[in-house]
Design a protein around this motif. Structure first.
Motif, PDB file in Angstrom:
ATOM      1  N   ASN A 173       0.828  -1.205   0.000  1.00 64.66           N
ATOM      2  CA  ASN A 173       0.000   0.000   0.000  1.00 64.66           C
ATOM      3  C   ASN A 173       0.867   1.261   0.000  1.00 64.66           C
ATOM      4  O   ASN A 173       0.595   2.223  -0.729  1.00 64.66           O
ATOM      5  CB  ASN A 173      -0.908  -0.021   1.234  1.00 64.66           C
ATOM      6  N   ASP A 177       1.139   4.179  -2.863  1.00 63.52           N
ATOM      7  CA  ASP A 177       0.932   5.589  -2.554  1.00 63.52           C
ATOM      8  C   ASP A 177       2.102   6.432  -3.058  1.00 63.52           C
ATOM      9  O   ASP A 177       1.913   7.557  -3.546  1.00 63.52           O
ATOM     10  CB  ASP A 177       0.755   5.772  -1.046  1.00 63.52           C
ATOM     11  N   TRP A 211      -3.459   7.604   0.501  1.00 59.15           N
ATOM     12  CA  TRP A 211      -4.480   7.644  -0.542  1.00 59.15           C
ATOM     13  C   TRP A 211      -5.594   6.651  -0.230  1.00 59.15           C
ATOM     14  O   TRP A 211      -5.357   5.569   0.314  1.00 59.15           O
ATOM     15  CB  TRP A 211      -3.861   7.295  -1.902  1.00 59.15           C
ATOM     16  N   THR A 212      -6.819   7.028  -0.621  1.00 60.99           N
ATOM     17  CA  THR A 212      -7.964   6.127  -0.515  1.00 60.99           C
ATOM     18  C   THR A 212      -8.471   5.799  -1.912  1.00 60.99           C
ATOM     19  O   THR A 212      -8.025   6.376  -2.910  1.00 60.99           O
ATOM     20  CB  THR A 212      -9.098   6.770   0.303  1.00 60.99           C
ATOM     21  N   LYS A 213      -9.414   4.882  -1.964  1.00 62.52           N
ATOM     22  CA  LYS A 213      -9.986   4.501  -3.255  1.00 62.52           C
ATOM     23  C   LYS A 213     -10.672   5.701  -3.914  1.00 62.52           C
ATOM     24  O   LYS A 213     -10.567   5.889  -5.128  1.00 62.52           O
ATOM     25  CB  LYS A 213     -10.984   3.365  -3.039  1.00 62.52           C
ATOM     26  N   ILE A 216      -8.146   8.006  -5.532  1.00 65.03           N
ATOM     27  CA  ILE A 216      -7.643   7.486  -6.805  1.00 65.03           C
ATOM     28  C   ILE A 216      -8.669   7.713  -7.916  1.00 65.03           C
ATOM     29  O   ILE A 216      -8.311   8.035  -9.062  1.00 65.03           O
ATOM     30  CB  ILE A 216      -7.292   5.994  -6.672  1.00 65.03           C
ATOM     31  N   ARG A 260      -6.212  -2.472  -7.079  1.00 67.74           N
ATOM     32  CA  ARG A 260      -5.352  -2.857  -5.971  1.00 67.74           C
ATOM     33  C   ARG A 260      -5.706  -2.108  -4.687  1.00 67.74           C
ATOM     34  O   ARG A 260      -5.692  -2.681  -3.596  1.00 67.74           O
ATOM     35  CB  ARG A 260      -3.899  -2.621  -6.336  1.00 67.74           C
ATOM     36  N   LYS A 261      -6.034  -0.805  -4.803  1.00 64.36           N
ATOM     37  CA  LYS A 261      -6.404  -0.044  -3.612  1.00 64.36           C
ATOM     38  C   LYS A 261      -7.678  -0.598  -2.988  1.00 64.36           C
ATOM     39  O   LYS A 261      -7.796  -0.694  -1.754  1.00 64.36           O
ATOM     40  CB  LYS A 261      -6.577   1.429  -3.967  1.00 64.36           C
ATOM     41  N   TYR A 264      -6.624  -3.680  -1.140  1.00 62.97           N
ATOM     42  CA  TYR A 264      -5.907  -3.388   0.101  1.00 62.97           C
ATOM     43  C   TYR A 264      -6.852  -2.865   1.181  1.00 62.97           C
ATOM     44  O   TYR A 264      -6.725  -3.238   2.359  1.00 62.97           O
ATOM     45  CB  TYR A 264      -4.799  -2.362  -0.161  1.00 62.97           C
ATOM     46  N   GLU A 265      -7.781  -2.006   0.816  1.00 63.10           N
ATOM     47  CA  GLU A 265      -8.727  -1.484   1.802  1.00 63.10           C
ATOM     48  C   GLU A 265      -9.615  -2.591   2.349  1.00 63.10           C
ATOM     49  O   GLU A 265      -9.922  -2.626   3.553  1.00 63.10           O
ATOM     50  CB  GLU A 265      -9.576  -0.379   1.172  1.00 63.10           C
TER      51      GLU A 265
END
Length: 533
Positions: A173, A177, A211-213, A216, A260-261, A264-265
């Motif tokens: 992650n 970022d 960063w969050t989804k 992005i 991917r984000k 990961y979240e």
């Protein structure tokens, strides 16, 4: 078999009965003896308060359903007889005489049995088990005086190679970022090259450490907008190169990075405060098991099962994702208090539970703590007391708040230190330092530090340990410590070795809790049957 061809009976053979109907057919009631375990199951479960289970069934039309109490009896008796599969139980209901007697000759199929266990029984398994414990108390089997706590790890029904590690998620992650920040910087340079008025404030606002989804998505939209602006401008070699670079970034941000984000979240949400989980059972955590046939210390997905017993009966149980026992005692006893409306008079546990948070919790709740700590046994040895360089053996002067080292030098207070345990519990310590160690002839025996010797003392923990020690070495404490080995350890031995239950058969914490609840019920009923006999 043509028995008639053997006419002689010189060796005293008893011929089987002919295969024909009896004049007065025998019933299942006559064939199941009075002292049979299945009768104990039937009798005890009929005495329980199962209103919470009955409330799971609403009124309505349609065909009549199998009675939930009958299905509960079938499942409990099946776990007693080491049958854990719905298909095998359905077969037993057709072929096994005690099971047919218990079910009243009814034969629910495996789907009905599994649906009952997973959908109807799972939400109320704790209430059903607590009702059985109240019955044990009413009949005098338990008194809630001494509560013997211990835990074991049971492997989950999950692939041992389906791991997700929290550290790996954090690492990937952070790398992504960093790549996103680099993309923002590159996009700002492209905008600057195009001489846009006042720079590009939208992209400047997107420069952030985390960063969050959604961030992005916004970046992808902004890159697409910048790309469309370039598309409307005249074609030039340098501009075409910038457009190509911007198109590549937009494609990767809107595709790979966003996917991917999200992944990961989702992983961080599943992990919670854990360090790992299994993809095939997200509630299971990777931990070391005692059963290690490969002898390589391999981590496997599993659950930390905590139980408390008295007189060999399980009074309560809880399942945790924590690989260690230290952080399980407090929530386990909180659950015990919710279930039974009070706490036991005395808690007996091994050194795995001997931490400041647990000692303080038991003291605040006025519960006697016969709980060992890590160095308890070593402190009782003469060799430990002869180790003069251990800080536990240094004399303390309360008036000056200082220690005296074996060479007569003073260790004075230099600062106070706050630290937090893995669960966030605040611990406060004092740091003492010897002032003149440089010229000490025995410094190499006392410390490995290049400077003066330091001592870190948690006085609250010392006081709590001293209180626990006085109880542990008393006659009652010694008796309870010896009794613990014969109380809770045999329960795990009967479940894991005798019943061969070393791996859960269901997935997900609610279903796994239901399985262990049935095991605990079956264990208590077997114990009750032995006591009756």
């Amino acid at each position: 078999m043509p028995w008639g061809i053997y006419t002689g009976n010189s060796v005293g053979l008893e011929f089987p009965m002919p295969r024909q109907a009896d004049l007065i057919p025998l019933t299942a009631i006559e064939l199941v003896p009075e002292g049979h375990l299945v009768r104990v199951v039937d009798d005890v479960l009929d005495q329980l308060d199962l209103s919470s289970l009955m409330a799971r069934y609403d009124t309505g039309g349609g065909a009549s359903r199998y009675h939930p109490v009958m299905l509960l009896k079938v499942w409990v008796y099946s776990y007693i007889t080491k049958v854990y599969s719905g298909r095998q139980i359905a077969k037993q209901l057709r072929e096994n005489l005690p099971m047919r007697w218990l079910a009243g000759a009814q034969t629910p199929d495996f789907r009905t049995l599994n649906t009952f266990r997973s959908s109807k029984l799972a939400p109320v398994i704790e209430e059903v088990f607590v009702s059985s414990v109240r019955l044990l108390e009413a009949k005098g089997y338990v008194q809630f005086k001494s509560y013997f706590v211990d835990g074991t790890k049971i492997e989950a029904n999950a692939n041992k190679y389906s791991f997700v590690w929290g550290n790996a998620v954090d690492t990937f992650n952070k790398k992504m970022d960093a790549q996103l920040r680099a993309y923002v910087k590159a996009a700002m340079e492209i905008a600057k090259a195009e001489d846009e008025a006042y720079g590009d404030r939208d992209l400047e606002e997107m420069e952030k450490p985390l960063w969050t989804k959604d961030d992005i998505k916004k970046l992808g939209q902004e890159l697409n907008r910048k790309l469309s602006q370039l598309e409307n401008k005249p074609s030039e070699p340098e501009r075409e190169e910038r457009k190509k670079k911007l198109r590549t970034m937009a494609k990767r941000v809107n595709g790979d990075f966003l996917t991917r984000k999200s992944k990961y979240e989702q992983a961080k949400q599943i992990l919670g405060g854990r360090k790992s989980y299994s993809k095939t059972d997200t509630d299971a955590t990777f931990m070391r098991m005692k059963e290690d046939p490969m002898l390589n210390g391999q981590l496997k997905p599993g659950y930390n099962v905590q139980i408390g017993t008295e007189n060999g009966f399980i009074l309560d149980f809880a399942l945790f994702p924590n690989p260690t026992d230290t952080r399980t005692l407090k929530p386990h006893l909180d659950q015990f208090e919710r279930h039974h409306g009070r706490l036991p008079h005395t808690v007996v546990a091994d050194a795995g539970y001997g931490g400041q948070e647990n000692y303080q919790y038991l003291a605040d709740k006025n519960v006697r703590a016969v709980v060992k700590y890590n160095w308890f046994h070593k402190e009782q040895r003469k060799s430990f007391k002869k180790q003069i360089y251990r800080q536990e053996n240094w004399p303390y002067d309360e008036a000056t708040d200082s220690f005296e080292c074996p060479q007569g030098h003073r260790a004075v207070l230099v600062r106070e230190k706050d630290s937090h345990s893995e669960g966030g519990y605040l611990q406060r310590s004092k740091v003492y330092r010897v002032q003149d160690c440089e010229a000490c002839p025995v410094k190499s025996l006392c410390t490995k530090s290049e400077t003066n010797r330091s001592l870190e003392v948690n006085w609250t923990l010392r006081r709590l340990k001293d209180q626990a020690k006085q109880l542990l070495i008393s006659d009652e404490g010694v008796r309870l410590r010896k009794r613990r080995c014969a109380e809770v350890e045999p329960v795990f031995a009967r479940i894991k070795h005798n019943a061969r239950f070393r791996r859960f058969h269901l997935r997900g914490l609610p279903k796994v809790r239901t399985e262990w609840g049935l095991l605990s019920l079956s264990e208590n009923l077997q114990r009750m049957a032995l006591t009756r006999a």
